[in-house]
Design an enzyme around this catalytic site. Sequence first.
Site, short mmCIF file in Angstrom:
data_model
loop_
_atom_site.label_atom_id
_atom_site.label_comp_id
_atom_site.label_asym_id
_atom_site.label_seq_id
_atom_site.Cartn_x
_atom_site.Cartn_y
_atom_site.Cartn_z
N LYS A 91 1.75 -6.98 -0.15
CA LYS A 91 0.38 -7.41 -1.15
C LYS A 91 1.57 -8.64 -2.25
O LYS A 91 2.94 -8.90 -2.34
CB LYS A 91 0.02 -6.37 -2.10
CG LYS A 91 -0.47 -5.22 -0.89
CD LYS A 91 -1.43 -5.69 0.40
CE LYS A 91 -2.53 -4.90 0.75
NZ LYS A 91 -2.69 -4.65 1.53
C1 LIG Z 1 -3.05 -2.72 1.75
C2 LIG Z 1 -4.85 -3.05 1.87
C3 LIG Z 1 -5.64 -1.35 1.27
C4 LIG Z 1 -5.02 -0.32 1.24
O1 LIG Z 1 -3.86 -0.21 -0.07
P1 LIG Z 1 -3.02 0.73 0.07
O2 LIG Z 1 -1.95 0.14 -1.26
O3 LIG Z 1 -2.50 0.66 0.69
O4 LIG Z 1 -3.50 2.04 -0.20
C5 LIG Z 1 -7.04 -1.38 1.16
N1 LIG Z 1 -7.65 -2.74 2.09
C6 LIG Z 1 -7.36 -3.68 2.11
C7 LIG Z 1 -8.28 -4.95 2.47
C8 LIG Z 1 -5.66 -4.00 1.95
O5 LIG Z 1 -5.23 -5.22 2.80
#
Ligand SMILES: *Cc1c(COP(=O)(O)O)cnc(C)c1O
Length: 287
Positions: free
Chosen positions: A86
């Site tokens: 992210k």
């Molecule tokens: C990465 C992601 C998540 C989940 O995040 P985590 O920290 O792995 O639980 C949820 N929604 C979207 C759209 C994502 O890309």
Amino acid sequence: MLADVDAETLCIDADALERVVTAQTRAVIPVHLGGHPADLARINETAARHGLHVVEDAAHAFAAKYQGRAIGGGSNLTAFSFYATKNLTTAEGGMLTGPPELLERARVLSLHGMSRDAWRRYEKGGGWYYEVVEPGFKYNMTDIQAAIGLAQLNKIDVFQRRRREVVAAYSAAFGAEPALQIPIKRPDVEHAWHLYVLRLHLERLRIGRDRFIEELTARNIGTSVHFIPIHLHPYYRDKYGYRPEDFPVAYSNYLRMLSLPLHPGLSDEDVQDVIEAVLDIVEKNRA
Ligand SMILES: *Cc1c(COP(=O)(O)O)cnc(C)c1O
């Protein structure tokens, strides 16, 4: 219940949302896909009219803004992800923002259902006493992750600036190419540019999306597809009996989308390599 997406932003379509809300609906979970904020004005309005909670999936939207306000700065419970890929990372983990009473409840649930004072019991002046007030989880962030996150936070403006530069270069290179569709940014948002989703005009090419990705791989360009629509995955498909065309916008866009490399570590040369590869594939495969 799933709702189809808007053809431009690929975020939830507010009209489609209206159509799937029933008396049983309790909440709506819009995803700010790729970092482009969903149409929160209409979603919030629909939610208010039907008495629904709004829980924003802001996993892609750290540093995004909607109508001048930071995503997560409003009164909806908003979930960010700090997973490794992210815009801001703590390797794993995330953050909730929203109404203080819900955050307080989440804080208690995230550490064994122990009352707030439990967080302080190892601090100077902290007492030994705590209470378990409900059954909870062990979902707390570690101090090491938090330290990584704070260091990342110092760099987020630099990261976001580089993302915008890469996006500007891609869009300048692809914007006039009739076989390609570049991502949009509505005027009332700040885009977090987590993803650069390029869409192919398949009728102008002799190859499909899968082959396009193979051609990029052959030119040493890594790509992915964000995302395979939920209703195509076997669990949901089989449990709910979905057919691909039940969500025609999500499905038709899925067939023609790919995500180009987008991260702050890309050099100008890397960006140029991606642009040349994409345009070369288009040129060699025009319909
Ligand atoms: C990465 C992601 C998540 C989940 O995040 P985590 O920290 O792995 O639980 C949820 N929604 C979207 C759209 C994502 O890309």
